[in-house]
Design a protein around this motif. Sequence first.
Motif, mmCIF file in Angstrom:
data_model
loop_
_atom_site.group_PDB
_atom_site.id
_atom_site.type_symbol
_atom_site.label_atom_id
_atom_site.label_comp_id
_atom_site.label_asym_id
_atom_site.label_seq_id
_atom_site.Cartn_x
_atom_site.Cartn_y
_atom_site.Cartn_z
ATOM 1 N N VAL A 221 17.703 50.450 -30.275
ATOM 2 C CA VAL A 221 16.657 49.613 -29.695
ATOM 3 C C VAL A 221 15.294 50.266 -29.832
ATOM 4 C CG1 VAL A 221 15.825 48.528 -27.576
ATOM 5 C CG2 VAL A 221 18.271 48.539 -28.093
ATOM 6 N N ARG A 222 15.222 51.564 -29.570
ATOM 7 C CA ARG A 222 13.937 52.252 -29.648
ATOM 8 C C ARG A 222 13.382 52.202 -31.077
ATOM 9 N NH1 ARG A 222 9.819 52.318 -27.095
ATOM 10 N NH2 ARG A 222 8.703 52.282 -29.048
ATOM 11 N N GLY A 223 14.248 52.375 -32.069
ATOM 12 C CA GLY A 223 13.790 52.291 -33.455
ATOM 13 C C GLY A 223 13.336 50.891 -33.816
ATOM 14 N N ALA A 224 14.034 49.869 -33.294
ATOM 15 C CA ALA A 224 13.639 48.485 -33.540
ATOM 16 C C ALA A 224 12.273 48.210 -32.934
ATOM 17 C CB ALA A 224 14.680 47.531 -32.954
ATOM 18 N N VAL A 225 12.051 48.699 -31.724
ATOM 19 C CA VAL A 225 10.755 48.505 -31.070
ATOM 20 C C VAL A 225 9.654 49.205 -31.848
ATOM 21 C CG1 VAL A 225 9.421 49.066 -29.003
ATOM 22 C CG2 VAL A 225 11.726 48.133 -28.779
ATOM 23 N N SER A 226 9.926 50.396 -32.353
ATOM 24 C CA SER A 226 8.924 51.131 -33.128
ATOM 25 C C SER A 226 8.473 50.322 -34.349
ATOM 26 C CB SER A 226 9.500 52.477 -33.574
ATOM 27 O OG SER A 226 8.594 53.165 -34.400
ATOM 28 N N ALA A 227 9.438 49.699 -35.053
ATOM 29 C CA ALA A 227 9.091 48.870 -36.218
ATOM 30 C C ALA A 227 8.323 47.630 -35.790
ATOM 31 C CB ALA A 227 10.354 48.492 -36.982
ATOM 32 N N ALA A 228 8.732 47.021 -34.677
ATOM 33 C CA ALA A 228 8.034 45.824 -34.189
ATOM 34 C C ALA A 228 6.612 46.162 -33.755
ATOM 35 C CB ALA A 228 8.813 45.202 -33.034
ATOM 36 N N GLU A 229 6.423 47.320 -33.134
ATOM 37 C CA GLU A 229 5.082 47.741 -32.737
ATOM 38 C C GLU A 229 4.199 47.975 -33.964
ATOM 39 O OE1 GLU A 229 6.097 50.024 -28.517
ATOM 40 O OE2 GLU A 229 6.157 51.127 -30.406
ATOM 41 N N GLY A 243 5.679 37.565 -30.559
ATOM 42 C CA GLY A 243 6.898 37.016 -29.980
ATOM 43 C C GLY A 243 8.099 37.918 -30.211
ATOM 44 N N HIS A 244 8.181 38.480 -31.419
ATOM 45 C CA HIS A 244 9.287 39.379 -31.752
ATOM 46 C C HIS A 244 9.250 40.619 -30.868
ATOM 47 C CE1 HIS A 244 11.427 41.991 -34.959
ATOM 48 N NE2 HIS A 244 12.314 41.363 -34.239
ATOM 49 N N LEU A 245 8.071 41.196 -30.694
ATOM 50 C CA LEU A 245 7.941 42.382 -29.848
ATOM 51 C C LEU A 245 8.273 42.039 -28.396
ATOM 52 C CD1 LEU A 245 7.236 45.329 -29.448
ATOM 53 C CD2 LEU A 245 4.815 44.675 -29.312
ATOM 54 N N ARG A 249 10.992 43.769 -25.959
ATOM 55 C CA ARG A 249 10.643 44.324 -24.645
ATOM 56 C C ARG A 249 11.680 43.887 -23.594
ATOM 57 N NH1 ARG A 249 7.726 48.246 -26.338
ATOM 58 N NH2 ARG A 249 5.486 47.905 -26.619
ATOM 59 N N VAL A 250 12.191 42.668 -23.721
ATOM 60 C CA VAL A 250 13.244 42.219 -22.807
ATOM 61 C C VAL A 250 14.496 43.067 -23.006
ATOM 62 C CG1 VAL A 250 14.794 40.307 -22.224
ATOM 63 C CG2 VAL A 250 12.364 39.878 -22.608
ATOM 64 N N THR A 251 14.829 43.330 -24.263
ATOM 65 C CA THR A 251 15.994 44.174 -24.549
ATOM 66 C C THR A 251 15.834 45.550 -23.914
ATOM 67 O OG1 THR A 251 16.292 43.005 -26.650
ATOM 68 C CG2 THR A 251 17.437 45.103 -26.403
ATOM 69 N N GLU A 252 14.603 46.054 -23.891
ATOM 70 C CA GLU A 252 14.315 47.339 -23.235
ATOM 71 C C GLU A 252 14.219 47.219 -21.714
ATOM 72 O OE1 GLU A 252 11.517 50.189 -25.689
ATOM 73 O OE2 GLU A 252 10.550 48.249 -25.424
ATOM 74 N N ARG A 253 14.271 45.963 -21.224
ATOM 75 C CA ARG A 253 14.086 45.664 -19.793
ATOM 76 C C ARG A 253 12.681 46.038 -19.320
ATOM 77 N NH1 ARG A 253 18.497 43.794 -17.721
ATOM 78 N NH2 ARG A 253 17.727 43.948 -15.572
ATOM 79 N N ARG A 254 11.721 45.943 -20.198
ATOM 80 C CA ARG A 254 10.312 46.140 -19.852
ATOM 81 C C ARG A 254 9.718 44.741 -19.677
ATOM 82 N NH1 ARG A 254 8.557 50.663 -24.279
ATOM 83 N NH2 ARG A 254 6.482 50.297 -23.409
ATOM 84 N N PHE A 255 10.115 44.122 -18.561
ATOM 85 C CA PHE A 255 9.860 42.700 -18.370
ATOM 86 C C PHE A 255 8.379 42.366 -18.211
ATOM 87 C CE2 PHE A 255 14.282 43.020 -16.467
ATOM 88 C CZ PHE A 255 14.900 42.567 -17.621
ATOM 89 N N LEU A 256 7.640 43.195 -17.488
ATOM 90 C CA LEU A 256 6.226 42.898 -17.284
ATOM 91 C C LEU A 256 5.465 42.919 -18.608
ATOM 92 C CD1 LEU A 256 5.424 44.837 -13.974
ATOM 93 C CD2 LEU A 256 5.725 42.372 -14.304
ATOM 94 N N GLU A 257 5.792 43.873 -19.472
ATOM 95 C CA GLU A 257 5.126 43.936 -20.778
ATOM 96 C C GLU A 257 5.510 42.742 -21.642
ATOM 97 O OE1 GLU A 257 5.202 47.926 -22.611
ATOM 98 O OE2 GLU A 257 6.012 48.579 -20.685
ATOM 99 N N ALA A 258 6.762 42.317 -21.530
ATOM 100 C CA ALA A 258 7.196 41.129 -22.282
ATOM 101 C C ALA A 258 6.413 39.906 -21.837
ATOM 102 C CB ALA A 258 8.692 40.907 -22.084
ATOM 103 N N LEU A 259 6.278 39.748 -20.521
ATOM 104 C CA LEU A 259 5.528 38.603 -20.006
ATOM 105 C C LEU A 259 4.062 38.663 -20.415
ATOM 106 C CD1 LEU A 259 6.762 37.827 -16.370
ATOM 107 C CD2 LEU A 259 6.940 36.387 -18.415
ATOM 108 N N GLU A 260 3.495 39.856 -20.421
ATOM 109 C CA GLU A 260 2.088 40.000 -20.802
ATOM 110 C C GLU A 260 1.875 39.525 -22.236
ATOM 111 O OE1 GLU A 260 -1.831 40.576 -21.079
ATOM 112 O OE2 GLU A 260 -0.629 40.548 -19.237
#
Length: 397
Positions: A221-229, A243-245, A249-260
């Motif tokens: 997941v962390r590697g996927a997020v790095s590519a998406a970022e 939208g992809h990022l 963020r939901v997969t990482e359970r970083r919900f507030l950042e996903a909503l932002e």
Amino acid sequence: MNPVPRYEALFKAGDLEGARREATQVHERNARDWRAMLTLARLALVDGEEALAESLLLGVTRAGAGEQRESRLVGAALHTRRGEWNQALELYRALVAEPSPPTEAFFGLGYVRVEQGDAAAAHAALAHAVSLEPRVALHHFQLARVLFLLDRLEEAFAHLELSLHLDPWHAPSYLVFARALEAGGELEAAEDLLRQGQKAVPDDVGLLKALADVRLARGNVRGAVSAAEARVRVEPEGVAALGHLARLRVTERRFLEALELCHQLEARGMSTGLSRSVEALVFEAREPPDVERALAAWREAVRLSPDDWMPPWRQALLLLRQVEDGPPEAVLPARALLAEAHHRAPQRPEPVLALARVEARLGARESARERLVVLLRHPSLEDDWRAQAEALLTELG
């Protein structure tokens, strides 16, 4: 024999800006120089400016060169870009029937045949293009695509390797190669190839998205997020990238950042089915779940992504959880959503299993059994889904 104008040589060598500069200078000196106009028309097609290309081709015709071979090739390319397959096919077939036809005509004919669904005819044309100009990477790339369609995988991989050898910066070759490896279950090899491609073409958003997807499939997941970022850094205003990022963020359970991220899209009036789906997942994950807002977000996701089966399926599941202890007729809204999900993706097992359970609850056991029997006939049904369908069929009796 007339010498080849410098701008034509520059275009063929891939120096598009040099070709544009010199062809423009010639055209400014002589507005009837049809070869300069033709090069500018080619460049307009590369830029996606179809109206400009058409205007320049009309200028070529007014200059008396509309029937020149080069002019017809560009005209065929314009029809191809517009998806006007029959018009393009007519021009390409006439061109390949002439004495010493140009390689570009065979390549174009093969491309059109692929789009028309005739892989065998496409193979013949593209194989001939490769034989005429074996040092052109794009010829090998398109031939590889056709070979995959014909299930000639070993040959397809060989031509993709040649394509990358000839042009290590051709991002689509990496993408097609990686997708083929993924389809064969070789996720590690696919990731290695995509990393190689990303090093060669670091700002290609397609490679970055594919890299994120394959890393997620491998559980990284962390590697996927790095590519998406990295993709968002390349296209910070890109709706799909944001939208992809957000989904990751939901997969990482970083919900507030996903909503932002979703709110950024909404503020610009650019919400998508994916961003609304992300919102719904965040609202569902809250403790306690915010069911009302989740359902509202799923409704929007269903509306904004009319071909995606996932939003109606997820909305139906949420509705079913709310009426678990209610009367049978309470499941009717969920049934309609599941039917829509099944309509959008008839081969997906998830909506079929859910529909069968709902129909069983409504007393339509025979309909539920028929759905399960049809599902179990699919030879490619994964073992887990097959086991669930068989268990439910046994339960129905």
